[in-house]
Design an enzyme around this catalytic site. Structure first.
Site, PDB file in Angstrom:
ATOM      1  N   GLU A 153       0.860  -1.197   0.000  1.00  0.00           N
ATOM      2  CA  GLU A 153       0.000   0.000   0.000  1.00  0.00           C
ATOM      3  C   GLU A 153       0.894   1.244   0.000  1.00  0.00           C
ATOM      4  O   GLU A 153       1.753   1.411   0.873  1.00  0.00           O
ATOM      5  CB  GLU A 153      -0.967   0.010   1.195  1.00  0.00           C
ATOM      6  CG  GLU A 153      -1.920   1.207   1.087  1.00  0.00           C
ATOM      7  CD  GLU A 153      -3.184   1.102   1.930  1.00  0.00           C
ATOM      8  OE1 GLU A 153      -3.655  -0.021   2.208  1.00  0.00           O
ATOM      9  OE2 GLU A 153      -3.687   2.178   2.309  1.00  0.00           O
ATOM     10  N   GLU A 177       4.596   5.228   4.023  1.00  0.00           N
ATOM     11  CA  GLU A 177       3.914   6.499   4.317  1.00  0.00           C
ATOM     12  C   GLU A 177       4.930   7.425   5.003  1.00  0.00           C
ATOM     13  O   GLU A 177       5.408   7.114   6.095  1.00  0.00           O
ATOM     14  CB  GLU A 177       2.700   6.266   5.224  1.00  0.00           C
ATOM     15  CG  GLU A 177       2.008   7.513   5.744  1.00  0.00           C
ATOM     16  CD  GLU A 177       1.564   8.471   4.645  1.00  0.00           C
ATOM     17  OE1 GLU A 177       0.683   8.116   3.861  1.00  0.00           O
ATOM     18  OE2 GLU A 177       2.125   9.592   4.564  1.00  0.00           O
ATOM     19  N   ASP A 192      -2.103  12.000  -3.314  1.00  0.00           N
ATOM     20  CA  ASP A 192      -2.176  13.473  -3.240  1.00  0.00           C
ATOM     21  C   ASP A 192      -2.645  14.026  -4.585  1.00  0.00           C
ATOM     22  O   ASP A 192      -2.077  13.691  -5.630  1.00  0.00           O
ATOM     23  CB  ASP A 192      -0.804  14.047  -2.882  1.00  0.00           C
ATOM     24  CG  ASP A 192      -0.481  13.820  -1.410  1.00  0.00           C
ATOM     25  OD1 ASP A 192      -1.425  13.768  -0.589  1.00  0.00           O
ATOM     26  OD2 ASP A 192       0.713  13.686  -1.079  1.00  0.00           O
ATOM     27  N   LYS A 247      -3.366  21.759  -9.122  1.00  0.00           N
ATOM     28  CA  LYS A 247      -2.994  22.785 -10.122  1.00  0.00           C
ATOM     29  C   LYS A 247      -2.359  22.121 -11.348  1.00  0.00           C
ATOM     30  O   LYS A 247      -1.507  21.232 -11.193  1.00  0.00           O
ATOM     31  CB  LYS A 247      -1.981  23.757  -9.518  1.00  0.00           C
ATOM     32  CG  LYS A 247      -2.582  24.640  -8.452  1.00  0.00           C
ATOM     33  CD  LYS A 247      -1.577  25.626  -7.924  1.00  0.00           C
ATOM     34  CE  LYS A 247      -2.203  26.429  -6.803  1.00  0.00           C
ATOM     35  NZ  LYS A 247      -1.217  27.092  -5.961  1.00  0.00           N
ATOM     36  N   ASP A 286     -10.927  10.884  -5.708  1.00  0.00           N
ATOM     37  CA  ASP A 286     -12.139  11.714  -5.767  1.00  0.00           C
ATOM     38  C   ASP A 286     -11.927  12.887  -6.721  1.00  0.00           C
ATOM     39  O   ASP A 286     -12.744  13.801  -6.751  1.00  0.00           O
ATOM     40  CB  ASP A 286     -12.481  12.237  -4.361  1.00  0.00           C
ATOM     41  CG  ASP A 286     -11.348  13.041  -3.762  1.00  0.00           C
ATOM     42  OD1 ASP A 286     -10.165  12.689  -4.010  1.00  0.00           O
ATOM     43  OD2 ASP A 286     -11.608  14.031  -3.060  1.00  0.00           O
ATOM     44  N   THR A 311     -11.522   5.157   3.974  1.00  0.00           N
ATOM     45  CA  THR A 311     -10.303   5.732   4.555  1.00  0.00           C
ATOM     46  C   THR A 311     -10.600   7.136   5.094  1.00  0.00           C
ATOM     47  O   THR A 311     -11.652   7.709   4.805  1.00  0.00           O
ATOM     48  CB  THR A 311      -9.180   5.824   3.496  1.00  0.00           C
ATOM     49  OG1 THR A 311      -9.577   6.799   2.519  1.00  0.00           O
ATOM     50  CG2 THR A 311      -8.923   4.485   2.817  1.00  0.00           C
ATOM     51  N   ARG A 312      -9.656   7.666   5.837  1.00  0.00           N
ATOM     52  CA  ARG A 312      -9.852   9.014   6.395  1.00  0.00           C
ATOM     53  C   ARG A 312     -10.057  10.033   5.291  1.00  0.00           C
ATOM     54  O   ARG A 312     -10.890  10.916   5.365  1.00  0.00           O
ATOM     55  CB  ARG A 312      -8.629   9.446   7.225  1.00  0.00           C
ATOM     56  CG  ARG A 312      -8.533   8.799   8.565  1.00  0.00           C
ATOM     57  CD  ARG A 312      -7.243   9.194   9.245  1.00  0.00           C
ATOM     58  NE  ARG A 312      -7.318  10.508   9.838  1.00  0.00           N
ATOM     59  CZ  ARG A 312      -6.443  11.481   9.638  1.00  0.00           C
ATOM     60  NH1 ARG A 312      -5.436  11.314   8.826  1.00  0.00           N
ATOM     61  NH2 ARG A 312      -6.565  12.620  10.246  1.00  0.00           N
ATOM     62  N   GLU A 328     -11.126   9.522   2.250  1.00  0.00           N
ATOM     63  CA  GLU A 328     -12.419   9.346   1.584  1.00  0.00           C
ATOM     64  C   GLU A 328     -13.533   9.947   2.437  1.00  0.00           C
ATOM     65  O   GLU A 328     -14.457  10.580   1.915  1.00  0.00           O
ATOM     66  CB  GLU A 328     -12.704   7.871   1.317  1.00  0.00           C
ATOM     67  CG  GLU A 328     -13.999   7.700   0.521  1.00  0.00           C
ATOM     68  CD  GLU A 328     -14.340   6.255   0.234  1.00  0.00           C
ATOM     69  OE1 GLU A 328     -14.401   5.880  -0.935  1.00  0.00           O
ATOM     70  OE2 GLU A 328     -14.525   5.487   1.199  1.00  0.00           O
TER      71      GLU A 328
HETATM   72  C1  SAM Z   1      -4.501  12.305   0.269  1.00  0.00           C
HETATM   73  S1  SAM Z   1      -3.567  11.306   1.365  1.00  0.00           S
HETATM   74  C2  SAM Z   1      -4.503   9.777   1.389  1.00  0.00           C
HETATM   75  C3  SAM Z   1      -4.098   8.885   2.522  1.00  0.00           C
HETATM   76  C4  SAM Z   1      -4.856   7.544   2.614  1.00  0.00           C
HETATM   77  N1  SAM Z   1      -4.519   6.664   1.515  1.00  0.00           N
HETATM   78  C5  SAM Z   1      -6.350   7.756   2.706  1.00  0.00           C
HETATM   79  O1  SAM Z   1      -7.055   7.393   1.740  1.00  0.00           O
HETATM   80  O2  SAM Z   1      -6.804   8.290   3.738  1.00  0.00           O
HETATM   81  C6  SAM Z   1      -2.153  10.873   0.373  1.00  0.00           C
HETATM   82  C7  SAM Z   1      -1.051  10.220   1.171  1.00  0.00           C
HETATM   83  O3  SAM Z   1       0.010   9.833   0.312  1.00  0.00           O
HETATM   84  C8  SAM Z   1       1.218  10.033   1.012  1.00  0.00           C
HETATM   85  N2  SAM Z   1       2.320  10.116   0.036  1.00  0.00           N
HETATM   86  C9  SAM Z   1       2.591  11.153  -0.798  1.00  0.00           C
HETATM   87  N3  SAM Z   1       3.690  10.888  -1.526  1.00  0.00           N
HETATM   88  C10 SAM Z   1       4.110   9.651  -1.149  1.00  0.00           C
HETATM   89  C11 SAM Z   1       5.204   8.820  -1.529  1.00  0.00           C
HETATM   90  N4  SAM Z   1       6.094   9.222  -2.456  1.00  0.00           N
HETATM   91  N5  SAM Z   1       5.341   7.624  -0.926  1.00  0.00           N
HETATM   92  C12 SAM Z   1       4.453   7.215   0.005  1.00  0.00           C
HETATM   93  N6  SAM Z   1       3.404   7.956   0.403  1.00  0.00           N
HETATM   94  C13 SAM Z   1       3.226   9.156  -0.157  1.00  0.00           C
HETATM   95  C14 SAM Z   1       0.986  11.308   1.790  1.00  0.00           C
HETATM   96  O4  SAM Z   1       1.864  11.458   2.890  1.00  0.00           O
HETATM   97  C15 SAM Z   1      -0.462  11.140   2.234  1.00  0.00           C
HETATM   98  O5  SAM Z   1      -0.579  10.534   3.490  1.00  0.00           O
END
Ligand code: SAM
Length: 227
Positions: free
Chosen positions: A63, A88, A137, A141, A173, A206-207, A209
């Site tokens: 994951e 993460e 993420d 933009k 989303d 997930t959080r 979502e």
């Molecule tokens: C929008 S959040 C979604 C988190 C989770 N999957 C959820 O659905 O609640 C995106 C996550 O991807 C992580 N992330 C960003 N770039 C990453 C990378 N290169 N390797 C691992 N995680 C990364 C961020 O730290 C963040 O926690």
């Protein structure tokens, strides 16, 4: 001392530094759940991880960016027959996952508290049976779209780690993220199996979502197969 001194121990501290005493616990748990040397400092030769030793020959899932870890813990509990590695870099998210893991008692999880890209080059080729990229993420933009995860720069190394036939699931989303995913993933050696407004049968919210739902955004759930 209660019988569960760790209850909510790693609680939500978004935007705050972990307390030094919590860092000790975090370090202890992380050491116990390490997949082996991943960072360039620990593993400058990029020696592949020994997944058979880690999970006793079980299939291994990955994951990427597990956030608070809801989905990872859910899958680990649902599938004790597999091992799951999560990456993460957000340390408070890692702390939340550790708290959930302590409560769940799942033993089939290993954590890389850093960038998934560092993990890719120490995972043996074709070693991963399923991968999840859930609400990556969004980088909304237009000038930042190349920073999104679903670019050839990341998909190539991911493809190398996945076994032929492995499933690659993406949830988002962001409508434009769907567009970019459908454009970029197939040429990297994947076929689209499904594109649905409904989540997978074994899904848990997930959080991120939950936040999207609160803010009125619906999601798309894409499933690819590694060719
Ligand atoms: C929008 S959040 C979604 C988190 C989770 N999957 C959820 O659905 O609640 C995106 C996550 O991807 C992580 N992330 C960003 N770039 C990453 C990378 N290169 N390797 C691992 N995680 C990364 C961020 O730290 C963040 O926690």
């Amino acid at each position: 001392m209660t019988d569960r001194p760790h209850r909510n121990f790693y609680g939500r501290r978004k935007g705050k530094q972990l307390k030094p005493s919590h860092e000790t616990y975090l370090a202890e748990d992380l050491a116990a759940l390490s997949p082996g040397p991943v960072s360039w400092e620990e593993n400058p030769d990029r020696t592949p991880l020994d997944l058979a030793a880690l999970f006793g020959g079980r299939p291994v899932w990955l994951e990427i960016g597990f956030g608070g870890g809801e989905h990872m813990v859910h899958q680990a509990e649902l599938h004790p027959e597999v091992g799951i590695i999560g990456a993460e870099p957000y340390i408070n998210g890692v702390a939340m996952l550790l708290g959930k893991l302590r409560r769940a008692g799942a033993e089939n999880v290993r954590i890389h508290p850093g960038d998934a890209r560092d993990l890719f080059d120490v995972l043996p080729a074709e070693s991963i049976a399923k991968a999840f990229l859930l609400y990556p993420d969004p980088w909304p933009k237009a000038r930042h779209h190349r920073r999104r995860f679903v670019t050839p720069e990341h998909l190539g190394p991911l493809h190398r780690c996945l076994a032929p036939g492995a499933e690659f699931r993406v949830a988002t989303d962001i409508e434009d993220y769907v567009r970019q995913t459908l454009e970029e993933v197939p040429p990297a050696g994947f076929e689209l199996l499904s594109d649905s407004p409904e989540p997978w049968a074994d899904w848990i919210r997930t959080r991120y979502e939950a936040k999207a739902v609160r803010e009125g955004r619906s999601s798309r759930y894409l499933t690819f197969r590694r060719l």
